[in-house]
Write a protein that holds these residues in place. Sequence first.
Motif, PDB file in Angstrom:
ATOM      1  N   PRO A  94       0.825  -1.216   0.000  1.00 46.16           N
ATOM      2  CA  PRO A  94       0.000   0.000   0.000  1.00 46.16           C
ATOM      3  C   PRO A  94       0.856   1.263   0.000  1.00 46.16           C
ATOM      4  O   PRO A  94       2.045   1.219   0.314  1.00 46.16           O
ATOM      5  CB  PRO A  94      -0.791  -0.130   1.306  1.00 46.16           C
ATOM      6  CG  PRO A  94       0.049  -1.007   2.182  1.00 46.16           C
ATOM      7  CD  PRO A  94       0.750  -1.954   1.266  1.00 46.16           C
ATOM      8  N   GLY A  95       0.220   2.376  -0.387  1.00 49.52           N
ATOM      9  CA  GLY A  95       0.920   3.652  -0.314  1.00 49.52           C
ATOM     10  C   GLY A  95       1.098   4.347  -1.639  1.00 49.52           C
ATOM     11  O   GLY A  95       1.406   5.541  -1.675  1.00 49.52           O
ATOM     12  N   ARG A  96       0.889   3.652  -2.755  1.00 49.25           N
ATOM     13  CA  ARG A  96       1.001   4.318  -4.045  1.00 49.25           C
ATOM     14  C   ARG A  96      -0.393   4.548  -4.636  1.00 49.25           C
ATOM     15  O   ARG A  96      -1.350   3.849  -4.311  1.00 49.25           O
ATOM     16  CB  ARG A  96       1.893   3.540  -5.014  1.00 49.25           C
ATOM     17  CG  ARG A  96       1.437   2.150  -5.341  1.00 49.25           C
ATOM     18  CD  ARG A  96       2.273   1.515  -6.461  1.00 49.25           C
ATOM     19  NE  ARG A  96       3.700   1.574  -6.243  1.00 49.25           N
ATOM     20  CZ  ARG A  96       4.408   0.662  -5.593  1.00 49.25           C
ATOM     21  NH1 ARG A  96       3.791  -0.408  -5.090  1.00 49.25           N
ATOM     22  NH2 ARG A  96       5.699   0.779  -5.443  1.00 49.25           N
ATOM     23  N   GLU A  97      -0.478   5.511  -5.517  1.00 41.45           N
ATOM     24  CA  GLU A  97      -1.720   5.776  -6.240  1.00 41.45           C
ATOM     25  C   GLU A  97      -1.842   4.755  -7.373  1.00 41.45           C
ATOM     26  O   GLU A  97      -0.912   4.605  -8.172  1.00 41.45           O
ATOM     27  CB  GLU A  97      -1.718   7.200  -6.811  1.00 41.45           C
ATOM     28  CG  GLU A  97      -1.672   8.302  -5.755  1.00 41.45           C
ATOM     29  CD  GLU A  97      -2.971   8.394  -4.970  1.00 41.45           C
ATOM     30  OE1 GLU A  97      -4.050   8.288  -5.591  1.00 41.45           O
ATOM     31  OE2 GLU A  97      -2.909   8.576  -3.742  1.00 41.45           O
ATOM     32  N   ILE A  98      -2.972   4.064  -7.428  1.00 44.98           N
ATOM     33  CA  ILE A  98      -3.157   3.008  -8.425  1.00 44.98           C
ATOM     34  C   ILE A  98      -4.428   3.259  -9.218  1.00 44.98           C
ATOM     35  O   ILE A  98      -5.503   3.495  -8.639  1.00 44.98           O
ATOM     36  CB  ILE A  98      -3.213   1.621  -7.759  1.00 44.98           C
ATOM     37  CG1 ILE A  98      -1.854   1.284  -7.124  1.00 44.98           C
ATOM     38  CG2 ILE A  98      -3.605   0.537  -8.767  1.00 44.98           C
ATOM     39  CD1 ILE A  98      -1.786  -0.091  -6.463  1.00 44.98           C
ATOM     40  N   LEU A  99      -4.299   3.210 -10.545  1.00 43.78           N
ATOM     41  CA  LEU A  99      -5.448   3.325 -11.441  1.00 43.78           C
ATOM     42  C   LEU A  99      -5.694   1.970 -12.097  1.00 43.78           C
ATOM     43  O   LEU A  99      -4.797   1.404 -12.728  1.00 43.78           O
ATOM     44  CB  LEU A  99      -5.180   4.374 -12.522  1.00 43.78           C
ATOM     45  CG  LEU A  99      -6.292   4.545 -13.564  1.00 43.78           C
ATOM     46  CD1 LEU A  99      -7.563   5.121 -12.925  1.00 43.78           C
ATOM     47  CD2 LEU A  99      -5.824   5.421 -14.724  1.00 43.78           C
TER      48      LEU A  99
END
Length: 224
Positions: A94-99
């Motif tokens: 977790p912790g990153r921006e994911i599209l």
Amino acid sequence: MAARDALQARLEQGIDQLGLRLPADAVPRLLDYQMLLERWNATYNLTAVRDPAEMITRHLLDSLAILPYVQGATLADLGTGPGLPGIVLAIAAPGREILLVDSNGKKVRFLREAIRSLKLEGVRALQSRVEDVEGQYDCVTARAFASLADMLGWGGQLLAPDGIWLAMKGKRPDDELPGIPPGFAVRGTHELAVPGLPAERHLLVIGRTSAKLVDGAGPGDALH
């Protein structure tokens, strides 16, 4: 509970064989995702894999196998289907921006329910063709999505100048290499050993040719 315990044991053994260390809550959350997918799959046919134990191997562990190569603060998962590998990576690291991108409406509805019920922060789902997606990302993933020529032709603009594209394949796609568009180059090809899966798995790491390469860069290294 006995069935979930068996699935948990299978998942934990696979994670150990992959040599991964995940957050303390990752295993129960991955199992919650698997159960949600199993439940929705009974009605919406989101994946051809229906056996829960096979879902652990073919979906969760298969997705986790690329984790050491994922880098950067932003990630786009193209042709994500029911969230593979995107949701698995969001739980495991977790912790990153994911599209999460898919053109199929029922799959995107499932993705949004998974994001909501699993409380996945920084993750969003977009129903779109890949060529219509905007923005640039440090890491782009694509799991058996299309040929290298098509995936880079449709979505190459999404890769940041110093980003990496992680193309998940079955057999080593040597026949697809000549089709890689100008401006991109394969930086590495890795054979992946997915615990419990006898089939071949390969990961191609692709970058922009304008980016400066670092000699000897390996999993997790920034290729700037």
